[in-house]
Design an enzyme around this catalytic site. Structure first.
Site, PDB file in Angstrom:
ATOM      1  N   LYS A   1      -5.587   5.342 -12.720  1.00  0.00           N
ATOM      2  CA  LYS A   1      -4.343   4.947 -13.385  1.00  0.00           C
ATOM      3  C   LYS A   1      -4.523   3.644 -14.147  1.00  0.00           C
ATOM      4  O   LYS A   1      -3.982   3.473 -15.235  1.00  0.00           O
ATOM      5  CB  LYS A   1      -3.197   4.809 -12.374  1.00  0.00           C
ATOM      6  CG  LYS A   1      -1.840   4.602 -13.063  1.00  0.00           C
ATOM      7  CD  LYS A   1      -0.700   4.582 -12.074  1.00  0.00           C
ATOM      8  CE  LYS A   1      -0.579   3.255 -11.396  1.00  0.00           C
ATOM      9  NZ  LYS A   1      -0.105   2.179 -12.328  1.00  0.00           N
ATOM     10  N   ASP A   2      -5.273   2.716 -13.566  1.00  0.00           N
ATOM     11  CA  ASP A   2      -5.617   1.476 -14.269  1.00  0.00           C
ATOM     12  C   ASP A   2      -6.926   1.708 -15.016  1.00  0.00           C
ATOM     13  O   ASP A   2      -7.970   1.133 -14.680  1.00  0.00           O
ATOM     14  CB  ASP A   2      -5.738   0.325 -13.284  1.00  0.00           C
ATOM     15  CG  ASP A   2      -4.406  -0.016 -12.637  1.00  0.00           C
ATOM     16  OD1 ASP A   2      -3.467  -0.360 -13.369  1.00  0.00           O
ATOM     17  OD2 ASP A   2      -4.300   0.092 -11.401  1.00  0.00           O
TER      18      ASP A   2
ATOM     19  N   SER B   1       2.810   0.235  -6.957  1.00  0.00           N
ATOM     20  CA  SER B   1       3.542  -0.715  -6.123  1.00  0.00           C
ATOM     21  C   SER B   1       4.794  -1.212  -6.831  1.00  0.00           C
ATOM     22  O   SER B   1       5.774  -1.591  -6.177  1.00  0.00           O
ATOM     23  CB  SER B   1       2.636  -1.899  -5.763  1.00  0.00           C
ATOM     24  OG  SER B   1       1.509  -1.464  -5.023  1.00  0.00           O
TER      25      SER B   1
ATOM     26  N   LEU C   1       0.823  -1.204   0.000  1.00  0.00           N
ATOM     27  CA  LEU C   1       0.000   0.000   0.000  1.00  0.00           C
ATOM     28  C   LEU C   1       0.861   1.260   0.000  1.00  0.00           C
ATOM     29  O   LEU C   1       1.913   1.324   0.629  1.00  0.00           O
ATOM     30  CB  LEU C   1      -0.930   0.004   1.213  1.00  0.00           C
ATOM     31  CG  LEU C   1      -1.857  -1.199   1.357  1.00  0.00           C
ATOM     32  CD1 LEU C   1      -2.747  -1.034   2.582  1.00  0.00           C
ATOM     33  CD2 LEU C   1      -2.708  -1.403   0.106  1.00  0.00           C
ATOM     34  N   HIS C   2       0.390   2.276  -0.743  1.00  0.00           N
ATOM     35  CA  HIS C   2       1.073   3.560  -0.823  1.00  0.00           C
ATOM     36  C   HIS C   2       0.045   4.681  -0.702  1.00  0.00           C
ATOM     37  O   HIS C   2      -1.141   4.432  -0.423  1.00  0.00           O
ATOM     38  CB  HIS C   2       1.893   3.669  -2.112  1.00  0.00           C
ATOM     39  CG  HIS C   2       1.131   3.323  -3.357  1.00  0.00           C
ATOM     40  ND1 HIS C   2       0.058   4.067  -3.812  1.00  0.00           N
ATOM     41  CD2 HIS C   2       1.287   2.306  -4.254  1.00  0.00           C
ATOM     42  CE1 HIS C   2      -0.401   3.539  -4.934  1.00  0.00           C
ATOM     43  NE2 HIS C   2       0.318   2.468  -5.220  1.00  0.00           N
TER      44      HIS C   2
ATOM     45  N   HIS D   1      -3.285   4.339  -2.488  1.00  0.00           N
ATOM     46  CA  HIS D   1      -4.272   3.511  -1.791  1.00  0.00           C
ATOM     47  C   HIS D   1      -4.902   4.278  -0.627  1.00  0.00           C
ATOM     48  O   HIS D   1      -6.112   4.173  -0.377  1.00  0.00           O
ATOM     49  CB  HIS D   1      -3.613   2.236  -1.258  1.00  0.00           C
ATOM     50  CG  HIS D   1      -3.080   1.322  -2.308  1.00  0.00           C
ATOM     51  ND1 HIS D   1      -1.739   1.118  -2.509  1.00  0.00           N
ATOM     52  CD2 HIS D   1      -3.717   0.564  -3.235  1.00  0.00           C
ATOM     53  CE1 HIS D   1      -1.562   0.254  -3.488  1.00  0.00           C
ATOM     54  NE2 HIS D   1      -2.749  -0.096  -3.955  1.00  0.00           N
TER      55      HIS D   1
ATOM     56  N   GLN E   1      -8.815  -1.292 -16.733  1.00  0.00           N
ATOM     57  CA  GLN E   1      -9.376  -2.125 -15.670  1.00  0.00           C
ATOM     58  C   GLN E   1     -10.625  -1.478 -15.090  1.00  0.00           C
ATOM     59  O   GLN E   1     -11.664  -2.137 -14.911  1.00  0.00           O
ATOM     60  CB  GLN E   1      -8.337  -2.336 -14.577  1.00  0.00           C
ATOM     61  CG  GLN E   1      -8.873  -2.978 -13.311  1.00  0.00           C
ATOM     62  CD  GLN E   1      -7.810  -3.117 -12.249  1.00  0.00           C
ATOM     63  OE1 GLN E   1      -6.959  -3.992 -12.341  1.00  0.00           O
ATOM     64  NE2 GLN E   1      -7.830  -2.260 -11.233  1.00  0.00           N
TER      65      GLN E   1
ATOM     66  N   GLN F   1      -4.452 -13.173 -12.571  1.00  0.00           N
ATOM     67  CA  GLN F   1      -4.270 -12.039 -13.473  1.00  0.00           C
ATOM     68  C   GLN F   1      -2.816 -11.865 -13.894  1.00  0.00           C
ATOM     69  O   GLN F   1      -2.490 -10.951 -14.649  1.00  0.00           O
ATOM     70  CB  GLN F   1      -4.777 -10.756 -12.842  1.00  0.00           C
ATOM     71  CG  GLN F   1      -3.987 -10.238 -11.654  1.00  0.00           C
ATOM     72  CD  GLN F   1      -4.698  -9.090 -10.953  1.00  0.00           C
ATOM     73  OE1 GLN F   1      -5.768  -9.284 -10.353  1.00  0.00           O
ATOM     74  NE2 GLN F   1      -4.132  -7.901 -11.031  1.00  0.00           N
TER      75      GLN F   1
END
Length: 273
Positions: A146-147, A183, A30-31, A34, A150, A58
């Site tokens: 960012k994703d 991450s 986690l950063h 998150h 997804q 995945q």
């Protein structure tokens, strides 16, 4: 904070809660990005659930499943300090059985860009997210922009399956120098980290061009590719929110995306316009 390691422990923890549930699914390490998701869930819901699960389905053969950063103690502390009510920390046997039903990504949107570079990746993403949604039964679930692909596919899945929850997109969080938090940034050595700034720099150039009136996709991509040299670029793409390629930027309906390798580390970034 309750730590649940099984489906039954999670259900027992949630049965004692009332009101809305905000959910942040993660793979750990986690950063601050998150933390931003968790903080939003905390503001907008009565109960906050975070899951930490490095989902094997995945990852493609040869990808970084075995070395994906895992920091259990630090992650637990971050969740506790962030006001998480329930932390779901399952193992693979909790999440998967043998010869089970799978969710598959759309034939077109699931196999372009990230899906073309990582065929089958989104099958695993959608499968695990569906499982987590069914276990947590959230009111709202929080995902970073960012994703972007997804996020788009998860939103589509929720709609296609008439699922009773709201997907909340959150802006990408960056370091002061522009590097998008990830991450996988821990894989970068100091010189690679400097090179990684070319991704965000190319997106800044795209933004500047659009602000100056250049809307043609090919012209924007050409200048982005110049900035990205000599990185190994997997794609530079300009799409609408439905992830269809477009010849001109449509303000309010465009995402500019880039994927490239910096050393052995694969990074992605984007900007929404």
């Amino acid at each position: 904070m309750i730590i649940a390691r099984s489906a039954q422990e999670l259900r027992n923890a949630l049965d004692s809660k009332t009101g809305s549930v905000g959910f942040v699914p993660t793979m750990g390490a986690l950063h601050i990005g998150h933390r931003t998701l968790i903080d939003a869930a905390r503001r907008e819901n009565d109960t906050v659930v975070v899951s930490i699960f490095v989902n094997p389905t995945q990852f493609l053969p040869g990808e970084d499943l075995s070395k994906y950063p895992r920091r259990e103690e630090a992650d637990f502390k971050i969740c506790e300090l962030s006001g998480v009510d329930v932390l779901f920390y399952p193992d693979v046997s909790t999440m998967y059985g043998r010869d089970e039903v799978r969710i598959t990504a759309p034939d077109v949107r699931g196999y372009i860009l990230e899906g073309a570079s990582r065929p089958g990746h989104f099958d695993g993403v959608l499968t695990v997210v569906m499982k987590l949604f069914n276990l947590v039964r959230p009111t709202r679930a929080y995902f970073g922009k960012k994703d972007a692909q997804q996020l788009s596919l998860i939103t589509q899945m929720v709609g296609n399956f008439f699922m009773d929850l709201t997907i909340v997109p959150m802006d990408t969080v960056r370091e002061n120098d522009g590097l998008a938090l990830s991450s996988r940034n821990v894989y970068l050595n100091p010189s690679e980290r400097t090179e990684a700034l070319k991704l965000s720099a190319s997106l800044k150039r795209a933004t500047k061009l659009v602000m100056q009136g250049t809307l043609e996709s090919d012209a924007i991509k050409a200048q982005m590719l110049e900035i990205l040299e000599p990185l190994e670029v997997e794609y530079v793409a300009i799409v609408n929110r439905a992830f269809e390629s477009i010849g001109r930027v449509e303000i309010g309906n465009t995402i500019v995306l880039v994927a490239a390798r910096v050393g052995s580390t694969r990074l992605i970034d984007n900007v929404w316009m």
